[in-house]
Design an enzyme around this catalytic site. Structure first.
Site, PDB file in Angstrom:
ATOM      1  N   LYS A  15     -21.254   2.888  41.328  1.00 36.69           N
ATOM      2  CA  LYS A  15     -21.854   3.838  42.276  1.00 36.69           C
ATOM      3  C   LYS A  15     -23.165   4.396  41.735  1.00 36.69           C
ATOM      4  O   LYS A  15     -24.095   4.635  42.505  1.00 36.69           O
ATOM      5  CB  LYS A  15     -20.895   4.999  42.557  1.00 36.69           C
ATOM      6  CG  LYS A  15     -19.755   4.623  43.495  1.00 36.69           C
ATOM      7  CD  LYS A  15     -18.964   5.854  43.899  1.00 36.69           C
ATOM      8  CE  LYS A  15     -17.748   5.485  44.730  1.00 36.69           C
ATOM      9  NZ  LYS A  15     -16.850   6.619  44.941  1.00 36.69           N
ATOM     10  N   LYS A  29     -15.979   2.283  52.535  1.00 39.33           N
ATOM     11  CA  LYS A  29     -16.621   3.216  53.458  1.00 39.33           C
ATOM     12  C   LYS A  29     -18.105   3.350  53.168  1.00 39.33           C
ATOM     13  O   LYS A  29     -18.908   3.553  54.040  1.00 39.33           O
ATOM     14  CB  LYS A  29     -16.016   4.622  53.287  1.00 39.33           C
ATOM     15  CG  LYS A  29     -14.614   4.750  53.812  1.00 39.33           C
ATOM     16  CD  LYS A  29     -14.116   6.162  53.650  1.00 39.33           C
ATOM     17  CE  LYS A  29     -13.189   6.200  52.498  1.00 39.33           C
ATOM     18  NZ  LYS A  29     -12.284   7.120  52.173  1.00 39.33           N
ATOM     19  N   LYS A  80     -14.923  -5.508  47.846  1.00 38.45           N
ATOM     20  CA  LYS A  80     -13.860  -4.862  48.624  1.00 38.45           C
ATOM     21  C   LYS A  80     -14.421  -4.177  49.869  1.00 38.45           C
ATOM     22  O   LYS A  80     -15.578  -3.748  49.883  1.00 38.45           O
ATOM     23  CB  LYS A  80     -13.102  -3.852  47.755  1.00 38.45           C
ATOM     24  CG  LYS A  80     -13.960  -2.705  47.302  1.00 38.45           C
ATOM     25  CD  LYS A  80     -13.161  -1.595  46.665  1.00 38.45           C
ATOM     26  CE  LYS A  80     -14.149  -0.448  46.392  1.00 38.45           C
ATOM     27  NZ  LYS A  80     -13.628   0.765  45.940  1.00 38.45           N
TER      28      LYS A  80
HETATM   29  P1  TYM Z   1     -10.730   6.345  48.655  1.00 32.70           P
HETATM   30  O1  TYM Z   1     -10.974   7.500  49.548  1.00 32.70           O
HETATM   31  O2  TYM Z   1     -11.876   5.449  48.324  1.00 32.70           O
HETATM   32  O3  TYM Z   1      -9.606   5.421  49.252  1.00 32.70           O
HETATM   33  C1  TYM Z   1      -8.335   5.939  49.647  1.00 32.70           C
HETATM   34  C2  TYM Z   1      -7.267   4.924  49.277  1.00 32.70           C
HETATM   35  O4  TYM Z   1      -7.545   3.655  49.877  1.00 32.70           O
HETATM   36  C3  TYM Z   1      -7.530   2.633  48.885  1.00 32.70           C
HETATM   37  N1  TYM Z   1      -8.540   1.630  49.228  1.00 32.70           N
HETATM   38  C4  TYM Z   1      -8.286   0.316  49.325  1.00 32.70           C
HETATM   39  N2  TYM Z   1      -7.159  -0.395  49.168  1.00 32.70           N
HETATM   40  C5  TYM Z   1      -7.236  -1.728  49.372  1.00 32.70           C
HETATM   41  N3  TYM Z   1      -8.385  -2.375  49.710  1.00 32.70           N
HETATM   42  C6  TYM Z   1      -9.542  -1.705  49.870  1.00 32.70           C
HETATM   43  N4  TYM Z   1     -10.656  -2.332  50.233  1.00 32.70           N
HETATM   44  C7  TYM Z   1      -9.523  -0.290  49.678  1.00 32.70           C
HETATM   45  N5  TYM Z   1     -10.478   0.686  49.760  1.00 32.70           N
HETATM   46  C8  TYM Z   1      -9.859   1.845  49.481  1.00 32.70           C
HETATM   47  C9  TYM Z   1      -7.882   3.342  47.587  1.00 32.70           C
HETATM   48  O5  TYM Z   1      -7.424   2.622  46.465  1.00 32.70           O
HETATM   49  C10 TYM Z   1      -7.191   4.677  47.750  1.00 32.70           C
HETATM   50  O6  TYM Z   1      -5.852   4.584  47.359  1.00 32.70           O
HETATM   51  N6  TYM Z   1     -10.578   8.410  44.113  1.00 32.70           N
HETATM   52  C11 TYM Z   1      -9.813   8.162  45.317  1.00 32.70           C
HETATM   53  C12 TYM Z   1      -9.325   9.422  46.000  1.00 32.70           C
HETATM   54  C13 TYM Z   1      -8.516  10.342  45.135  1.00 32.70           C
HETATM   55  C14 TYM Z   1      -7.171  10.138  44.707  1.00 32.70           C
HETATM   56  C15 TYM Z   1      -6.826  11.329  44.008  1.00 32.70           C
HETATM   57  C16 TYM Z   1      -6.264   9.102  44.848  1.00 32.70           C
HETATM   58  C17 TYM Z   1      -8.893  11.565  44.692  1.00 32.70           C
HETATM   59  N7  TYM Z   1      -7.885  12.156  44.019  1.00 32.70           N
HETATM   60  C18 TYM Z   1      -5.567  11.472  43.448  1.00 32.70           C
HETATM   61  C19 TYM Z   1      -5.011   9.258  44.275  1.00 32.70           C
HETATM   62  C20 TYM Z   1      -4.672  10.424  43.578  1.00 32.70           C
HETATM   63  C21 TYM Z   1     -10.701   7.448  46.320  1.00 32.70           C
HETATM   64  O7  TYM Z   1     -11.901   7.550  46.291  1.00 32.70           O
HETATM   65  O8  TYM Z   1     -10.025   6.843  47.315  1.00 32.70           O
END
Ligand code: TYM
Length: 327
Positions: free
Chosen positions: A111, A195, A192
């Site tokens: 990023k 967003k 992947k």
């Molecule tokens: P975020 O908001 O990017 O994504 C939310 C969840 O979706 C999963 N994900 C995917 N899984 C499969 N294929 C993809 N292309 C894909 N894109 C996203 C992510 O793995 C995630 O589970 N850092 C985290 C948010 C977070 C979090 C936490 C997660 C903040 N605090 C505590 C777990 C526990 C994030 O940016 O997810």
């Protein structure tokens, strides 16, 4: 009952990667675990965004999660910024984690390459995430594959804190699905679905209308040899379509490949399957979006419950590290 915590950034429309990699597990875990789910609006501040749009996105994320099947009588759904212990514990953990550890985070490297004037918060992002998890004594954290490294860091920091100051934190385990842990972009199957990446045609959003889903699936990149087989390395575009079809129909991608001769037929059926999968979520989304008061009440009750748990953990950590308790 084992506690579960997971989070999602409200930084854009929810997409199929979020749904398949994480949200389906969130819904399923409501019955087996004491489940806490968090809209991580503080994490979303690490990148540029318009304030009014940020508020809308957080509300939309809540509607989306409820529409997907989160049930506030069976889980605690809340907004991260409503529970002040997330930032308070982050500081204690920032004074536990090291620069070297954070420098190794591949998401930060990726990023920060794509943005100028990288914010300090983007660097310390994984520590806030560790605080999210550790505050709730979560034993399990359902996430997609891209969060694996952040979970490892959380475990290391928690272990170090415990070794140094006493048993304060539960050490969490990542729960990553066996199929769909990494849903790829339909236009760029080597990366992947996401967003933040500018690939609108490669990203199927949970709220995309049927025509758009059909259009995106039809235009998905495949290959020119026309041979139907599941081979993610040699044929990543086709593998992505087979993975999605496998998830939509509850089968293995290799089995799906045996059912089809032509890519066009697979795309046609996949589009129909995705429309069918997402339609009920879209209907419920519209109902929640129309009832703002009800959604706000869910978030308020969620924050109140989350706060009770978080307060107790924070007090434990603050006492262990040696902060003078307020009289
Ligand atoms: P975020 O908001 O990017 O994504 C939310 C969840 O979706 C999963 N994900 C995917 N899984 C499969 N294929 C993809 N292309 C894909 N894109 C996203 C992510 O793995 C995630 O589970 N850092 C985290 C948010 C977070 C979090 C936490 C997660 C903040 N605090 C505590 C777990 C526990 C994030 O940016 O997810």
């Amino acid at each position: 009952m084992v506690r579960v915590l997971s989070g999602i950034q409200p930084s854009g429309a929810l997409h199929l990667g979020n749904y398949i990699g994480a949200l389906r597990q969130w819904v399923a875990f409501q019955d087996e675990y004491d489940a806490f789910y968090c809209i991580v609006d503080l994490h979303a501040l690490t990148l540029e965004g318009d304030p009014a749009e940020r508020r809308d996105r957080a509300f939309e994320a809540a509607c989306n999660l409820l529409a997907t099947g989160l049930d506030p009588t069976r889980c605690t759904l809340f907004c991260q910024s409503h529970v002040p212990e997330h930032t308070r514990l982050t500081w204690l953990l920032e004074c536990t984690a090291t620069m070297g550890e954070l420098n190794r985070m591949t998401q930060f490297k990726d990023k920060s390459r794509r943005h100028e004037a990288v914010r300090v918060g983007l660097f310390t992002y994984p520590v806030l995430m560790a605080a999210d998890i550790l505050l709730y004594d979560a034993g399990a954290v359902p996430v997609g594959d891209d969060q694996r490294q952040h979970l490892e860091l959380t475990r290391e920091v928690a272990q170090r804190f415990n070794n140094r100051y006493g048993e304060v934190f539960t050490i969490p385990e990542a729960v990553i699905p066996t199929v769909g842990a990494r849903v790829m972009d339909l236009q760029h199957p080597e990366r992947k679905m996401s967003k933040s990446v500018e690939s609108p045609l490669g990203t199927v959003n949970v709220l995309d209308p049927p025509e758009q889903i059909e259009h995106k699936v039809k235009r998905a990149v495949t290959d020119t040899d026309g041979e139907m087989r599941y081979d993610p390395d040699a044929k990543p575009g086709l593998a992505t379509l087979l993975d999605l079809m496998a998830v939509a129909t509850g089968r293995r991608p290799q089995e799906v490949a045996q059912d089809y001769g032509r890519y066009g037929d697979l795309k046609r059926d996949l589009a129909a399957a995705l429309v069918e999968l997402l339609e009920p979520i879209q209907k419920r989304y519209a109902e929640f979006a129309d009832d703002r008061g009800a959604v706000e009440r869910v978030l308020a009750a969620g924050a109140e419950h989350a706060h009770e748990v978080a307060q107790a953990t924070y007090a434990r950590a603050a006492a262990a590290i040696g902060l003078l308790p307020p009289a």
